[in-house]
Design an enzyme around this catalytic site. Structure first.
Site, PDB file in Angstrom:
ATOM      1  N   HIS A   1       0.853  -1.187   0.000  1.00  0.00           N
ATOM      2  CA  HIS A   1       0.000   0.000   0.000  1.00  0.00           C
ATOM      3  C   HIS A   1       0.887   1.234   0.000  1.00  0.00           C
ATOM      4  CE1 HIS A   1      -3.645   2.383   1.825  1.00  0.00           C
ATOM      5  NE2 HIS A   1      -2.951   3.096   0.987  1.00  0.00           N
TER       6      HIS A   1
ATOM      7  N   GLU B   1       0.610   7.938  -3.786  1.00  0.00           N
ATOM      8  CA  GLU B   1       1.532   7.550  -2.712  1.00  0.00           C
ATOM      9  C   GLU B   1       2.789   8.419  -2.723  1.00  0.00           C
ATOM     10  OE1 GLU B   1       0.882   5.313  -0.142  1.00  0.00           O
ATOM     11  OE2 GLU B   1      -1.121   5.456  -0.994  1.00  0.00           O
TER      12      GLU B   1
ATOM     13  N   HIS C   1       2.930  10.864   0.446  1.00  0.00           N
ATOM     14  CA  HIS C   1       3.886  10.345   1.448  1.00  0.00           C
ATOM     15  C   HIS C   1       5.347  10.481   1.013  1.00  0.00           C
ATOM     16  CE1 HIS C   1       0.541   8.551   3.724  1.00  0.00           C
ATOM     17  NE2 HIS C   1       0.076   8.080   2.586  1.00  0.00           N
TER      18      HIS C   1
HETATM   19  P1  5GP Z   1      -3.661   6.532   1.226  1.00  0.00           P
HETATM   20  O1  5GP Z   1      -4.109   7.945   1.074  1.00  0.00           O
HETATM   21  O2  5GP Z   1      -4.460   5.843   2.210  1.00  0.00           O
HETATM   22  O3  5GP Z   1      -2.197   6.332   1.204  1.00  0.00           O
HETATM   23  O4  5GP Z   1      -4.087   5.774  -0.143  1.00  0.00           O
HETATM   24  C1  5GP Z   1      -5.366   5.507  -0.445  1.00  0.00           C
HETATM   25  C2  5GP Z   1      -5.692   6.151  -1.777  1.00  0.00           C
HETATM   26  O5  5GP Z   1      -5.192   5.371  -2.852  1.00  0.00           O
HETATM   27  C3  5GP Z   1      -7.200   6.240  -1.987  1.00  0.00           C
HETATM   28  O6  5GP Z   1      -7.425   7.431  -2.728  1.00  0.00           O
HETATM   29  C4  5GP Z   1      -7.515   5.059  -2.826  1.00  0.00           C
HETATM   30  O7  5GP Z   1      -8.629   5.245  -3.642  1.00  0.00           O
HETATM   31  C5  5GP Z   1      -6.266   4.939  -3.663  1.00  0.00           C
HETATM   32  N1  5GP Z   1      -6.032   3.561  -4.054  1.00  0.00           N
HETATM   33  C6  5GP Z   1      -5.863   3.144  -5.324  1.00  0.00           C
HETATM   34  N2  5GP Z   1      -5.654   1.817  -5.353  1.00  0.00           N
HETATM   35  C7  5GP Z   1      -5.695   1.394  -4.062  1.00  0.00           C
HETATM   36  C8  5GP Z   1      -5.542   0.116  -3.467  1.00  0.00           C
HETATM   37  O8  5GP Z   1      -5.328  -0.921  -4.115  1.00  0.00           O
HETATM   38  N3  5GP Z   1      -5.640   0.071  -2.118  1.00  0.00           N
HETATM   39  C9  5GP Z   1      -5.874   1.184  -1.361  1.00  0.00           C
HETATM   40  N4  5GP Z   1      -5.951   1.032  -0.041  1.00  0.00           N
HETATM   41  N5  5GP Z   1      -6.033   2.392  -1.902  1.00  0.00           N
HETATM   42  C10 5GP Z   1      -5.938   2.506  -3.240  1.00  0.00           C
HETATM   43  P1  5GP Z   2      -7.553   5.123   6.348  1.00  0.00           P
HETATM   44  O1  5GP Z   2      -8.413   6.204   6.902  1.00  0.00           O
HETATM   45  O2  5GP Z   2      -8.134   4.402   5.180  1.00  0.00           O
HETATM   46  O3  5GP Z   2      -6.945   4.231   7.388  1.00  0.00           O
HETATM   47  O4  5GP Z   2      -6.296   5.884   5.778  1.00  0.00           O
HETATM   48  C1  5GP Z   2      -6.433   6.779   4.735  1.00  0.00           C
HETATM   49  C2  5GP Z   2      -5.078   7.298   4.356  1.00  0.00           C
HETATM   50  O5  5GP Z   2      -4.534   8.115   5.388  1.00  0.00           O
HETATM   51  C3  5GP Z   2      -4.032   6.210   4.161  1.00  0.00           C
HETATM   52  O6  5GP Z   2      -4.056   5.739   2.854  1.00  0.00           O
HETATM   53  C4  5GP Z   2      -2.767   6.957   4.432  1.00  0.00           C
HETATM   54  O7  5GP Z   2      -2.399   7.718   3.319  1.00  0.00           O
HETATM   55  C5  5GP Z   2      -3.144   7.878   5.523  1.00  0.00           C
HETATM   56  N1  5GP Z   2      -2.916   7.321   6.862  1.00  0.00           N
HETATM   57  C6  5GP Z   2      -3.846   6.731   7.678  1.00  0.00           C
HETATM   58  N2  5GP Z   2      -3.291   6.402   8.858  1.00  0.00           N
HETATM   59  C7  5GP Z   2      -1.987   6.776   8.787  1.00  0.00           C
HETATM   60  C8  5GP Z   2      -0.904   6.728   9.715  1.00  0.00           C
HETATM   61  O8  5GP Z   2      -1.009   6.259  10.856  1.00  0.00           O
HETATM   62  N3  5GP Z   2       0.283   7.218   9.277  1.00  0.00           N
HETATM   63  C9  5GP Z   2       0.442   7.743   8.046  1.00  0.00           C
HETATM   64  N4  5GP Z   2       1.659   8.192   7.700  1.00  0.00           N
HETATM   65  N5  5GP Z   2      -0.558   7.826   7.168  1.00  0.00           N
HETATM   66  C10 5GP Z   2      -1.757   7.352   7.527  1.00  0.00           C
END
Ligand code: 5GP
Ligand code: 5GP
Ligand code: 5GP
Length: 209
Positions: free
Chosen positions: A43, A97, A101
């Protein structure tokens, strides 16, 4: 500038089980390159602070540029597949990503090639599925003790993972993501200084994919 100050303390390296992304109410879409392998996928590699906060979107002047990682694309497709809808090649996910990040840790890896390669190398180093299968924890739709899952990873790699659950369409708690921690230099696994929030049941499902 000699060394940009690092404004974070460590990284989360987060892998997702595709079966648990796809069997939810929201469902999923396979990448345009085809159904991914029945394996954990990356991820992300996320800079984080010891107090649980994290930086994001640190450098608008460093947009994702796929031409810098052309030599990594086949490994990315294999190990970092996107499952979000609509179907895509992966570049939307990878770009998200990097920009959210990766740009916060640019100085650690020199550039986006270094960032993506590090994540791929970590995935290669940590074969979660093999570790779990070796502990008789199989993606067969069965229920497994959360403690068994944690201990299997801890015995195999020496560090305690954080298991994040989500729920399938029927509301069953299941193994969704596995968090491990890497030091701020991006070199070594470490014990996680802080864990994210969220709860699993004491026994969780490991769905097929
Ligand atoms: P995060 O912000 O949590 O790092 O990444 C999640 C974002 O990446 C969301 O916008 C989600 O729609 C997109 N995304 C695209 N492909 C995937 C996938 O395979 N898994 C997850 N968890 N997020 C994905
Ligand atoms: P979710 O709300 O689906 O757990 O996370 C959404 C997005 O927020 C993730 O794809 C990731 O980008 C970011 N995120 C959530 N929790 C954490 C965390 O504990 N640390 C970091 N660095 N990012 C996070
Ligand atoms: P994002 O803002 O990051 O698009 O997605 C928000 C949340 O929904 C994230 O936790 C991500 O993992 C999840 N998500 C995004 N797209 C999909 C999808 O197509 N299927 C599923 N199951 N979850 C998704």
């Amino acid at each position: 500038v000699l060394n940009a100050a690092k404004d974070f303390d460590f990284f989360y390296f987060v892998q997702q089980w595709p079966g648990s992304y796809c069997d939810t109410k929201q469902s999923c879409c396979y990448p345009t390159t085809g159904k991914p392998a029945a394996d954990f996928g990356i991820h992300g590699l996320w800079p984080n602070n010891n107090d649980g906060t994290y930086p994001s979107n640190c450098d608008p002047n460093s947009p994702y540029d796929q031409s810098q990682i052309s030599d990594l694309i086949s490994r990315m497709q294999q190990n970092w597949p996107t499952l979000a809808c609509p179907s895509g090649s992966g570049s939307t996910f990878w770009s998200h990503e990097w920009e959210k990040h990766g740009t916060c840790a640019e100085s650690v890896f020199t550039n986006q090639h270094g960032y993506f390669k590090k994540a791929l190398d970590l995935k290669n180093q940590i074969d979660l599925l093999a570790i779990l299968e070796g502990a008789e924890v199989h993606p067969d739709g069965g229920s497994y003790d959360l403690d068994n899952i944690r201990n299997a990873v801890k015995s195999a790699i020496g560090y305690t993972p954080w298991i994040q659950c989500n729920v399938d369409e029927s509301g069953n708690s299941q193994l969704y993501q596995v968090y491990l921690c890497v030091d701020a230099s991006g070199s070594n696994l470490i014990e996680c200084p802080v864990f994210p929030r969220g709860k699993c049941g004491s026994s969780i499902e490991f769905p097929t994919f």
